[in-house]
Motif scaffolding. Structure first.
Motif, mmCIF file in Angstrom:
data_model
loop_
_atom_site.group_PDB
_atom_site.id
_atom_site.type_symbol
_atom_site.label_atom_id
_atom_site.label_comp_id
_atom_site.label_asym_id
_atom_site.label_seq_id
_atom_site.Cartn_x
_atom_site.Cartn_y
_atom_site.Cartn_z
ATOM 1 N N THR A 185 0.841 -1.191 0.000
ATOM 2 C CA THR A 185 0.000 0.000 0.000
ATOM 3 C C THR A 185 0.878 1.244 0.000
ATOM 4 O O THR A 185 2.003 1.211 0.501
ATOM 5 N N ARG A 215 -2.920 10.329 10.598
ATOM 6 C CA ARG A 215 -3.812 9.283 10.109
ATOM 7 C C ARG A 215 -3.527 7.978 10.822
ATOM 8 O O ARG A 215 -2.395 7.693 11.176
ATOM 9 N N CYS A 217 -4.155 3.973 9.949
ATOM 10 C CA CYS A 217 -4.506 3.116 8.813
ATOM 11 C C CYS A 217 -4.594 1.655 9.233
ATOM 12 O O CYS A 217 -3.947 1.222 10.196
ATOM 13 N N SER A 218 -5.372 0.907 8.491
ATOM 14 C CA SER A 218 -5.529 -0.517 8.751
ATOM 15 C C SER A 218 -4.393 -1.303 8.090
ATOM 16 O O SER A 218 -3.994 -1.008 6.963
ATOM 17 N N PRO A 220 -3.213 -4.429 6.181
ATOM 18 C CA PRO A 220 -3.935 -5.385 5.331
ATOM 19 C C PRO A 220 -3.500 -6.832 5.564
ATOM 20 O O PRO A 220 -2.429 -7.105 6.100
ATOM 21 N N TYR A 232 -1.952 -0.289 -3.746
ATOM 22 C CA TYR A 232 -3.202 0.443 -3.596
ATOM 23 C C TYR A 232 -3.142 1.333 -2.354
ATOM 24 O O TYR A 232 -2.236 1.217 -1.523
ATOM 25 N N GLN A 233 -4.127 2.208 -2.222
ATOM 26 C CA GLN A 233 -4.203 3.105 -1.078
ATOM 27 C C GLN A 233 -4.665 2.321 0.150
ATOM 28 O O GLN A 233 -5.586 1.494 0.056
ATOM 29 N N PRO A 234 -4.061 2.560 1.322
ATOM 30 C CA PRO A 234 -4.506 1.858 2.527
ATOM 31 C C PRO A 234 -5.849 2.389 3.013
ATOM 32 O O PRO A 234 -6.265 3.490 2.648
ATOM 33 N N THR A 235 -6.527 1.610 3.833
ATOM 34 C CA THR A 235 -7.781 2.036 4.443
ATOM 35 C C THR A 235 -7.480 2.948 5.624
ATOM 36 O O THR A 235 -6.807 2.536 6.574
ATOM 37 N N VAL A 236 -7.937 4.188 5.557
ATOM 38 C CA VAL A 236 -7.709 5.152 6.639
ATOM 39 C C VAL A 236 -8.868 5.068 7.625
ATOM 40 O O VAL A 236 -10.020 5.350 7.270
ATOM 41 N N LEU A 237 -8.571 4.661 8.848
ATOM 42 C CA LEU A 237 -9.594 4.493 9.877
ATOM 43 C C LEU A 237 -9.856 5.778 10.645
ATOM 44 O O LEU A 237 -10.957 5.965 11.196
ATOM 45 N N LYS A 239 -8.609 10.144 10.752
ATOM 46 C CA LYS A 239 -7.831 11.227 10.162
ATOM 47 C C LYS A 239 -8.097 12.520 10.927
ATOM 48 O O LYS A 239 -9.247 12.879 11.178
#
Length: 507
Positions: A185, A215, A217-218, A220, A232-237, A239
């Protein structure tokens, strides 16, 4: 873990020294004979300390000193036997870390003692770096060494392609079949990303940037990762913009992950509670304003007697290192000694931590004595014994090996117990800004202003040239590199405005 180690070992496949010797991963160590100086690890000991390691099917390495009578021998261990005086680990000492703060109400009402119970047991501190399944990762007598000093600062940097090193000592042969780290990511920002830290549980990570944005982030799942993976872009939990009034320079989690601290060039430190169930910051945050310059690094220690965390922070300005009680938010101790900006901090041994500074020194601190207990000036030019600003410091899990990274692109390995430098090497061609041991402590990850992240194998004799491989690269300066707490993946942050998660695809 064993499979991952084999994958990392394969990165160094087909490396050949100029005298015809081919690099190979050392066999498992099966016996250790050790004579350990009885004095404190930090205060140093005799440089003639004996550590003789025997590998299966090999002759013993040349000894550094005559063996003592009735040498103590234990399989895969460096701790003394029962007949020797017991060496207490620093984390087991009685704590006198903070003054009585009973008159101050905690700012974190839910930060109870039960959350701290056995927190030290979750930390990866031990009195030695070997157990029944580990290979030693630090000792200076590994690859059949004669105990001679390092050969200077010209050790090679390995690329993923066929090449010869600058010093002409070793060369890599074609390595099309070697594994490689892939970018899983990439988090993009509008300004340089300075810091990123994994949560101790490893399921999330925090990222701070020059855009003042924090931020979370999760992390993966990597089970389906393949060589041809598309980043890909990481999931931001979570911000938060304008988290500080200035750039976020550094951050750290407590060992159990219930607090996070960030430091900035706005001269403040922010301390916040973290809810791991919701992945959100909550409650009242504390803003610490005792610094009069940029806060360059932070780390946490545990006050076992009071069941609370202590925050260590350092930076520019008055060059002092401050100790803050996280339960009250009060900075109760200022440690003086450095004459230049404090650039790096790293805690080890419970009450002990090290600091690296612009003044070219590394200081060892013990909060039980409330001061500096040792001072070294790593020589990055062995011929002239001249040093350079210390931009990064790290201590291995055994508490015996210090590695310092310098602004002249050098790294120095220092034997803490023996009180001696083992060698200086240059894994980068520009400033070394970050140093971290892998989860197994077999490898060293360094990040530099040459845009690269380099993996160095520490499984052999640390007084001889160490094989290194470039494992990742950014478009601009790399500012930090951080290993996942229990997997062979790492985060890197860069002036190219990204934070990237790298991992080795499974076999």
């Amino acid at each position: 873990m064993a499979t991952a180690v084999k994958r990392l070992d394969a990165l160094f496949r087909d490396l050949k020294f100029e005298d015809g010797r081919r690099y190979s991963v050392p066999a498992q160590i099966v016996e250790v004979t050790t004579q350990v100086d009885k004095r404190c690890d930090v205060h140093g000991g005799s440089s003639s300390s004996l550590v003789v390691l025997h590998r299966r099917g090999s002759v013993p390495a040349v000894e550094l000193a005559p063996p003592p009578p009735a040498s103590l021998r234990r399989r895969d261990s460096l701790v003394l036997g029962s007949s020797a005086p017991k060496e207490m680990h620093p984390s087991s000492f009685a704590s006198t870390l903070r003054k009585d703060s009973s008159d101050g109400a905690p700012l974190f009402p839910h930060h109870h003692a039960q959350h701290r119970r056995d927190s030290l047991s979750k930390r990866r501190y031990s009195t030695d770096s070997l157990d029944s399944v580990r290979r030693n990762s630090w000792d200076p007598s590994r690859r059949g060494s004669s105990g001679s000093s390092g050969a200077g600062c010209e050790d090679p940097i390995w690329e993923e392609v066929n090449m010869k090193c600058k010093a002409g000592r070793v060369q890599a042969e074609p390595a099309e079949n070697r594994p490689r780290f892939v970018a899983v990511t990439t988090l993009e920002d509008v300004q340089a990303v300075r810091c990123a830290e994994f949560h101790p549980h490893g399921n999330i990570y925090a990222v701070g940037s020059n855009s003042k944005t924090l931020r979370i982030c999760s992390y993966p799942k990597l089970s389906d990762l393949r060589e041809e993976h598309q980043t890909y872009q990481p999931t931001v939990l979570y911000k938060r913009t304008r988290h500080h009034k200035g750039s976020i320079y550094c951050m750290a989690w407590t060992p159990i992950g219930d607090l996070i601290a960030t430091g900035s060039n706005d001269k403040t430190v922010k301390l916040m509670r973290f809810n791991s169930e919701t992945s959100n910051l909550e409650g009242q945050e504390i803003e610490l304003t005792m610094h009069d310059g940029t806060v360059r690094d932070v780390c946490f220690l545990e006050d076992t007697s009071n069941k609370s965390s202590l925050l260590i922070s350092g930076g520019a300005g008055d060059c002092k290192i401050y100790v803050t009680d996280c339960a009250t938010g009060q900075a109760y101790q200022a440690l003086s000694g450095h004459s230049g900006h404090v650039l790096s901090l790293f805690n080890w041994g419970g009450a002990m931590f090290v600091s690296g500074s612009q003044d070219r020194t590394v200081r060892f601190w013990d909060l039980r004595t409330r001061g500096c207990v040792n001072l070294i000036t790593p020589a990055t030019n062995p011929a002239s014994r001249v040093g350079s600003a210390v931009a990064a410091v790290c201590v291995d899990p055994s508490g015996r090996l210090l590695v310092s990274g310098h602004e002249d692109s050098a790294c120095v390995l220092f034997d803490i117990r023996g009180g001696r430098s083992l060698q200086c090497f240059k894994p980068h061609s520009a400033d070394v800004r970050s140093i971290r041991f892998s989860p197994s402590a077999y490898y060293l990850l360094t990040a530099g202003y040459d845009n690269k992240l380099v993996l160095t194998d520490l499984q052999g004799d640390l007084t001889t040239p160490l094989p290194s491989v470039v494992v990742a690269q950014h478009q601009d300066k790399v500012i930090s590199g951080r290993w996942h707490p229990n997997e062979f993946s790492f985060l890197s942050t860069s002036a190219d405005k990204t934070a990237t998660l790298w991992a080795l695809p499974p076999i």
